[in-house]
Write a protein that holds these residues in place. Structure first.
Motif, PDB file in Angstrom:
ATOM      1  N   PRO A 272      37.813  36.412  36.605  1.00 13.16           N
ATOM      2  CA  PRO A 272      37.665  34.985  36.885  1.00 13.16           C
ATOM      3  C   PRO A 272      38.964  34.429  37.452  1.00 13.16           C
ATOM      4  O   PRO A 272      40.000  35.109  37.470  1.00 13.16           O
ATOM      5  CB  PRO A 272      37.367  34.391  35.505  1.00 13.16           C
ATOM      6  CG  PRO A 272      37.991  35.344  34.538  1.00 13.16           C
ATOM      7  CD  PRO A 272      37.861  36.705  35.164  1.00 13.16           C
ATOM      8  N   GLU A 282      34.696  31.181  34.572  1.00 12.95           N
ATOM      9  CA  GLU A 282      34.056  32.263  33.816  1.00 12.95           C
ATOM     10  C   GLU A 282      33.238  33.129  34.764  1.00 12.95           C
ATOM     11  O   GLU A 282      32.566  32.616  35.658  1.00 12.95           O
ATOM     12  CB  GLU A 282      33.125  31.723  32.723  1.00 12.95           C
ATOM     13  CG  GLU A 282      33.819  31.096  31.539  1.00 12.95           C
ATOM     14  CD  GLU A 282      32.832  30.694  30.453  1.00 12.95           C
ATOM     15  OE1 GLU A 282      31.671  31.176  30.473  1.00 12.95           O
ATOM     16  OE2 GLU A 282      33.217  29.890  29.588  1.00 12.95           O
ATOM     17  N   VAL A 283      33.306  34.437  34.547  1.00 14.79           N
ATOM     18  CA  VAL A 283      32.459  35.384  35.273  1.00 14.79           C
ATOM     19  C   VAL A 283      31.704  36.213  34.246  1.00 14.79           C
ATOM     20  O   VAL A 283      32.315  36.846  33.371  1.00 14.79           O
ATOM     21  CB  VAL A 283      33.281  36.304  36.194  1.00 14.79           C
ATOM     22  CG1 VAL A 283      32.363  37.350  36.852  1.00 14.79           C
ATOM     23  CG2 VAL A 283      34.001  35.495  37.268  1.00 14.79           C
TER      24      VAL A 283
END
Length: 461
Positions: A272, A282-283
């Motif tokens: 991220p 966020e990933v």
């Protein structure tokens, strides 16, 4: 019932000349470009390397998945695992709810189509907009993608322009600049306002914990960088060992798909955004199984090596006549007729292997050398043995076997049929069978009689 529904969809597609023209125009362009892109010698080298890379990944999927999760999480990516479609949908929905998401932009993804993610998120009150041009078009039309690579391949320019004109409330011209300008105008504001971006993934590099997307449009990068949260839903079969194996797969993918030596965008996502950087905070990556691991170790295992290039669809004579919607499944063409029965148990899926001429062109053109025609034959036999596909036809052949034993009964029937065909009555009885094919002329002397006269077969045989 399932096979009747399949036959009905196919009959409707075959009776649509506009569909044939639209499909043929697109797949011809893809096929000719792919053939011209590389010499046969270079193509075989690329094919061998890509096949080896993909089979290495498939045969070590469990360990590569563990390695990928460890590496990705060490970079700050949140990895989830989903055993089936329902769990995958639940995970994505929970991520969205936890962030109060209302507007979602989505890049092209067959995995999300497979689990019907858009419908589930829509039921939760979220707006999901497809941003790939082809996916945007079929979404506006209320349809599903007709092709793995080109979702709106079945539609003409006039149909697309009429669709856009209705959406815009004004007349949109049929030329490419006008059509793309309208889509660009509508989509750009959505990218800015979206709370969540959703994508698929072409590959997952285990050694780096990296998500790789191979695209021809910039929307993929917009979906994965502008919203504050990015979620990727990816099947576990997309794992590759390292960047060397990734290079072998990426080298052949655009050639097989559209005849390009290199695609427009190869995006590699490893983490991220950090403090002060632009990009998602966020990933999340959702690793979905949904029947994949059940194929491992079976005679069909190599099907998991598929890189979703669509080449087998472009070359298939059945797909060229029916388009993708006749299959009634997310994955169409030869790969769909093999993969879908392995992932779904219902009778409608088990009948799909019969949508093939078994000419073997799909196997010849596959960039990773999957023996598709052999798998189609095996799955046909499995469907018949289970009684889930064409049971009446299967019963008819069993009856003929009993009726023609011993051989003299068969010879008597043959003589009667020859007389009927000469009189034309047989052709009338076989009207359904002959609707799509020409009945051969009846030989003056059967080949069996000629062989018997020369002593090559005996009377009893």
């Amino acid at each position: 019932m399932a096979t009747q529904e399949l036959v009905g969809r196919v009959a409707s597609a075959v009776a649509n000349p506009g569909l044939h023209q639209a499909v043929a125009r697109s797949v011809d362009r893809h096929s000719y470009a792919a053939l011209a892109a590389l010499t046969p010698e270079v193509r075989e080298i690329y094919k061998a390397r890509a096949r080896a890379a993909r089979l290495r990944s498939v045969r070590h999927m469990a360990e590569l998945a563990a390695q990928f999760i460890a590496q990705a999480e060490s970079h700050g990516i949140i990895v989830h695992t989903a055993d089936d479609a329902a769990e995958a949908v639940r995970i994505v929905a929970e991520i969205a709810k936890s962030h109060g998401v209302r507007r979602i932009v989505k890049s092209k993804s067959m995995a999300t189509e497979e689990v019907e993610l858009n419908a589930h998120l829509g039921a939760e009150g979220m707006s999901v907009l497809e941003t790939d041009l082809g996916e945007y078009i079929v979404q506006l039309a209320g349809q599903k993608p007709s092709h793995i690579v080109a979702p709106c391949l079945h539609m003409t320019r006039d149909e697309i322009a009429a669709l856009f004109s209705r959406e815009a409330g004004r007349q949109i011209a049929t030329d490419t600049p006008s059509l793309t300008a309208f889509a660009r105008e509508r989509l750009r504001e959505e990218f800015r306002l979206a709370d969540l971006g959703i994508s698929g993934g072409n590959f997952l590099v285990a050694s780096e914990g990296a998500l790789v997307m191979v695209t021809n449009e910039g929307n993929g990068r917009m979906c994965t960088t502008l919203p504050k949260v990015h979620v990727a839903l990816v099947g576990i079969e997309k794992l590759v060992r390292d960047f060397a194996d990734l290079a072998d797969a990426v080298r052949i993918l655009p050639v097989a798909s559209t005849g390009q030596l290199i695609t427009s965008y190869v995006s590699i996502i490893r983490r991220p955004a950090q403090s002060g950087e632009e990009g998602p905070q966020e990933v999340h990556i959702v690793l979905m199984d949904s029947g994949r691991s059940e194929i491992l170790g079976s005679r069909y295992e190599e099907v998991l090596a598929c890189i979703r290039c669509g080449a087998c669809l472009d070359i298939c004579p059945v797909y060229r006549q029916t388009g993708g919607h006749a299959y009634g499944s997310v994955y169409s063409g030869p790969i769909g007729a093999v993969l879908t029965p392995l992932l779904r148990a219902e009778p409608s899926a088990q009948a799909l292997p019969f949508l093939s001429s078994l000419c073997g062109a799909c196997t010849d053109v596959c960039p990773v050398g999957i023996h598709l025609h052999e798998h189609l034959v095996a799955l046909r036999a499995r469907a018949v043995a289970r009684g889930v596909a064409f049971p009446a036809e299967s019963g008819a052949f069993r009856g003929l076997r009993r009726a023609w034993t011993p051989a003299r009964r068969y010879r008597l029937t043959r003589r009667l049929m020859r007389g009927a065909l000469r009189l034309g009555g047989g052709a009338r009885q076989l009207r359904a069978w002959t609707a799509g094919r020409s009945l051969p002329r009846v030989a003056a002397r059967p080949v069996a009689d000629r062989l018997r006269a020369e002593g090559l077969i005996d009377e009893e045989r």
